[in-house]
Design a protein around this motif. Sequence first.
Motif, PDB file in Angstrom:
ATOM      1  N   ASP A 177     -11.124   2.835  -4.964  1.00  0.00           N
ATOM      2  CA  ASP A 177     -10.244   3.930  -5.342  1.00  0.00           C
ATOM      3  C   ASP A 177      -8.851   3.807  -4.698  1.00  0.00           C
ATOM      4  O   ASP A 177      -8.065   4.761  -4.710  1.00  0.00           O
ATOM      5  CB  ASP A 177     -10.866   5.278  -4.949  1.00  0.00           C
ATOM      6  CG  ASP A 177     -11.125   5.390  -3.443  1.00  0.00           C
ATOM      7  OD1 ASP A 177     -10.984   4.361  -2.738  1.00  0.00           O
ATOM      8  OD2 ASP A 177     -11.459   6.501  -2.984  1.00  0.00           O
ATOM      9  N   ALA A 178      -8.538   2.627  -4.155  1.00  0.00           N
ATOM     10  CA  ALA A 178      -7.219   2.427  -3.532  1.00  0.00           C
ATOM     11  C   ALA A 178      -6.130   2.510  -4.595  1.00  0.00           C
ATOM     12  O   ALA A 178      -6.353   2.157  -5.759  1.00  0.00           O
ATOM     13  CB  ALA A 178      -7.168   1.061  -2.851  1.00  0.00           C
ATOM     14  N   PRO A 179      -4.932   2.977  -4.230  1.00  0.00           N
ATOM     15  CA  PRO A 179      -3.819   3.002  -5.179  1.00  0.00           C
ATOM     16  C   PRO A 179      -3.564   1.619  -5.766  1.00  0.00           C
ATOM     17  O   PRO A 179      -3.847   0.597  -5.120  1.00  0.00           O
ATOM     18  CB  PRO A 179      -2.635   3.475  -4.326  1.00  0.00           C
ATOM     19  CG  PRO A 179      -3.249   4.199  -3.174  1.00  0.00           C
ATOM     20  CD  PRO A 179      -4.559   3.510  -2.915  1.00  0.00           C
ATOM     21  N   LEU A 180      -3.024   1.585  -6.975  1.00  0.00           N
ATOM     22  CA  LEU A 180      -2.824   0.324  -7.681  1.00  0.00           C
ATOM     23  C   LEU A 180      -1.926  -0.630  -6.892  1.00  0.00           C
ATOM     24  O   LEU A 180      -2.174  -1.836  -6.852  1.00  0.00           O
ATOM     25  CB  LEU A 180      -2.227   0.607  -9.067  1.00  0.00           C
ATOM     26  CG  LEU A 180      -2.363  -0.479 -10.129  1.00  0.00           C
ATOM     27  CD1 LEU A 180      -3.781  -0.992 -10.246  1.00  0.00           C
ATOM     28  CD2 LEU A 180      -1.874   0.054 -11.475  1.00  0.00           C
ATOM     29  N   LEU A 181      -0.889  -0.110  -6.240  1.00  0.00           N
ATOM     30  CA  LEU A 181      -0.021  -0.983  -5.441  1.00  0.00           C
ATOM     31  C   LEU A 181      -0.816  -1.633  -4.317  1.00  0.00           C
ATOM     32  O   LEU A 181      -0.681  -2.830  -4.064  1.00  0.00           O
ATOM     33  CB  LEU A 181       1.167  -0.199  -4.869  1.00  0.00           C
ATOM     34  CG  LEU A 181       2.108  -0.996  -3.959  1.00  0.00           C
ATOM     35  CD1 LEU A 181       2.698  -2.209  -4.669  1.00  0.00           C
ATOM     36  CD2 LEU A 181       3.227  -0.101  -3.411  1.00  0.00           C
ATOM     37  N   ASP A 182      -1.682  -0.868  -3.659  1.00  0.00           N
ATOM     38  CA  ASP A 182      -2.516  -1.423  -2.589  1.00  0.00           C
ATOM     39  C   ASP A 182      -3.413  -2.534  -3.131  1.00  0.00           C
ATOM     40  O   ASP A 182      -3.623  -3.559  -2.474  1.00  0.00           O
ATOM     41  CB  ASP A 182      -3.382  -0.336  -1.960  1.00  0.00           C
ATOM     42  CG  ASP A 182      -2.570   0.673  -1.155  1.00  0.00           C
ATOM     43  OD1 ASP A 182      -1.364   0.801  -1.427  1.00  0.00           O
ATOM     44  OD2 ASP A 182      -3.140   1.336  -0.277  1.00  0.00           O
ATOM     45  N   GLN A 183      -3.954  -2.329  -4.323  1.00  0.00           N
ATOM     46  CA  GLN A 183      -4.828  -3.347  -4.919  1.00  0.00           C
ATOM     47  C   GLN A 183      -4.053  -4.628  -5.213  1.00  0.00           C
ATOM     48  O   GLN A 183      -4.529  -5.731  -4.942  1.00  0.00           O
ATOM     49  CB  GLN A 183      -5.462  -2.801  -6.195  1.00  0.00           C
ATOM     50  CG  GLN A 183      -6.445  -1.663  -5.943  1.00  0.00           C
ATOM     51  CD  GLN A 183      -7.068  -1.161  -7.228  1.00  0.00           C
ATOM     52  OE1 GLN A 183      -7.419  -1.949  -8.095  1.00  0.00           O
ATOM     53  NE2 GLN A 183      -7.203   0.152  -7.367  1.00  0.00           N
ATOM     54  N   VAL A 184      -2.844  -4.475  -5.765  1.00  0.00           N
ATOM     55  CA  VAL A 184      -2.007  -5.649  -6.049  1.00  0.00           C
ATOM     56  C   VAL A 184      -1.688  -6.385  -4.753  1.00  0.00           C
ATOM     57  O   VAL A 184      -1.824  -7.608  -4.660  1.00  0.00           O
ATOM     58  CB  VAL A 184      -0.710  -5.232  -6.776  1.00  0.00           C
ATOM     59  CG1 VAL A 184       0.300  -6.383  -6.790  1.00  0.00           C
ATOM     60  CG2 VAL A 184      -1.014  -4.771  -8.199  1.00  0.00           C
ATOM     61  N   LEU A 185      -1.276  -5.636  -3.742  1.00  0.00           N
ATOM     62  CA  LEU A 185      -0.927  -6.256  -2.469  1.00  0.00           C
ATOM     63  C   LEU A 185      -2.130  -6.973  -1.856  1.00  0.00           C
ATOM     64  O   LEU A 185      -2.009  -8.099  -1.363  1.00  0.00           O
ATOM     65  CB  LEU A 185      -0.394  -5.197  -1.500  1.00  0.00           C
ATOM     66  CG  LEU A 185       0.937  -4.551  -1.890  1.00  0.00           C
ATOM     67  CD1 LEU A 185       1.252  -3.386  -0.972  1.00  0.00           C
ATOM     68  CD2 LEU A 185       2.071  -5.569  -1.891  1.00  0.00           C
ATOM     69  N   GLY A 186      -3.299  -6.332  -1.897  1.00  0.00           N
ATOM     70  CA  GLY A 186      -4.502  -6.953  -1.351  1.00  0.00           C
ATOM     71  C   GLY A 186      -4.846  -8.247  -2.059  1.00  0.00           C
ATOM     72  O   GLY A 186      -5.205  -9.246  -1.416  1.00  0.00           O
ATOM     73  N   LEU A 187      -4.704  -8.262  -3.383  1.00  0.00           N
ATOM     74  CA  LEU A 187      -5.026  -9.467  -4.149  1.00  0.00           C
ATOM     75  C   LEU A 187      -4.057 -10.604  -3.830  1.00  0.00           C
ATOM     76  O   LEU A 187      -4.404 -11.777  -3.968  1.00  0.00           O
ATOM     77  CB  LEU A 187      -5.004  -9.155  -5.650  1.00  0.00           C
ATOM     78  CG  LEU A 187      -6.205  -8.337  -6.151  1.00  0.00           C
ATOM     79  CD1 LEU A 187      -5.941  -7.792  -7.556  1.00  0.00           C
ATOM     80  CD2 LEU A 187      -7.478  -9.178  -6.148  1.00  0.00           C
ATOM     81  N   THR A 188      -2.840 -10.277  -3.403  1.00  0.00           N
ATOM     82  CA  THR A 188      -1.880 -11.322  -3.048  1.00  0.00           C
ATOM     83  C   THR A 188      -1.921 -11.657  -1.557  1.00  0.00           C
ATOM     84  O   THR A 188      -1.072 -12.390  -1.051  1.00  0.00           O
ATOM     85  CB  THR A 188      -0.436 -10.916  -3.438  1.00  0.00           C
ATOM     86  OG1 THR A 188      -0.041  -9.773  -2.679  1.00  0.00           O
ATOM     87  CG2 THR A 188      -0.336 -10.614  -4.913  1.00  0.00           C
ATOM     88  N   GLY A 189      -2.913 -11.094  -0.854  1.00  0.00           N
ATOM     89  CA  GLY A 189      -3.095 -11.426   0.556  1.00  0.00           C
ATOM     90  C   GLY A 189      -2.257 -10.600   1.505  1.00  0.00           C
ATOM     91  O   GLY A 189      -2.070 -10.978   2.663  1.00  0.00           O
ATOM     92  N   ARG A 190      -1.779  -9.444   1.025  1.00  0.00           N
ATOM     93  CA  ARG A 190      -0.936  -8.601   1.863  1.00  0.00           C
ATOM     94  C   ARG A 190      -1.690  -7.355   2.300  1.00  0.00           C
ATOM     95  O   ARG A 190      -2.495  -6.819   1.554  1.00  0.00           O
ATOM     96  CB  ARG A 190       0.329  -8.204   1.111  1.00  0.00           C
ATOM     97  CG  ARG A 190       1.327  -9.349   0.975  1.00  0.00           C
ATOM     98  CD  ARG A 190       2.331  -9.088  -0.135  1.00  0.00           C
ATOM     99  NE  ARG A 190       3.426 -10.057  -0.120  1.00  0.00           N
ATOM    100  CZ  ARG A 190       3.346 -11.274  -0.635  1.00  0.00           C
ATOM    101  NH1 ARG A 190       2.209 -11.696  -1.178  1.00  0.00           N
ATOM    102  NH2 ARG A 190       4.396 -12.084  -0.600  1.00  0.00           N
ATOM    103  N   ASN A 191      -1.339  -6.902   3.503  1.00  0.00           N
ATOM    104  CA  ASN A 191      -1.949  -5.704   4.070  1.00  0.00           C
ATOM    105  C   ASN A 191      -0.943  -4.560   3.961  1.00  0.00           C
ATOM    106  O   ASN A 191       0.154  -4.637   4.514  1.00  0.00           O
ATOM    107  CB  ASN A 191      -2.300  -5.962   5.542  1.00  0.00           C
ATOM    108  CG  ASN A 191      -2.971  -4.776   6.191  1.00  0.00           C
ATOM    109  OD1 ASN A 191      -2.997  -3.673   5.653  1.00  0.00           O
ATOM    110  ND2 ASN A 191      -3.517  -5.009   7.373  1.00  0.00           N
TER     111      ASN A 191
END
Length: 196
Positions: A177-191
């Motif tokens: 349920d993380a915000p979409l920006l958080d999901q994008v960042l996580g998939l690109t290896g960003r915290n």
Amino acid sequence: MIHSNGSPDFEPAARALKALLPGVTDDRLAAPTPCQSWAVGELLDHLMGLTLAFRTAAEKGPDPAPNGPGDPSADRLDAQWRSRLPVQLDELVSAWRGSAAWTGETAVGGVMLPAEIMGVVALNELVVHGWDLASATGQPYDIDDQTLDTVHRLVSQQASSDGTPGLFGPSITQPADAPLLDQVLGLTGRNREWTP
């Protein structure tokens, strides 16, 4: 935002990135960013290069860096970046508004891809590096959900727990349920919690 021809509009992402530039003072150029080992100056040099390269890709012009973009350098950063980068962003937006930009194949950094994929790669670069710059300079960053959805579909297909050399670090799992920006960042290896 989506154009009438069905292709994504770069304007919201470019606008969000341009809004950050006045807040990047000279004393911030050596500050760290979430992006690999780059400082803000290197990140800006990369943005200068990628806006030119992806505009040329939309126009199907010759690849400006056929052997790859090389490592960005704060020493090479155009002294006029504050005035040049907004212009290059506007040119990038305009170039990808044409239907022809999204047809056929095109190359960036020696990599040839279908133009419809290359366009989304370009949009992803704006979104993710915009967040990098905002985080590095302590500024808020807001991207519309439609742009994030387009980028999320791309990074969902390309991300890997091992990372994607030259593109992303190892992906970081986010709550469902993380915000979409958080999901994008996580998939690109960003915290999302990264701080300088």
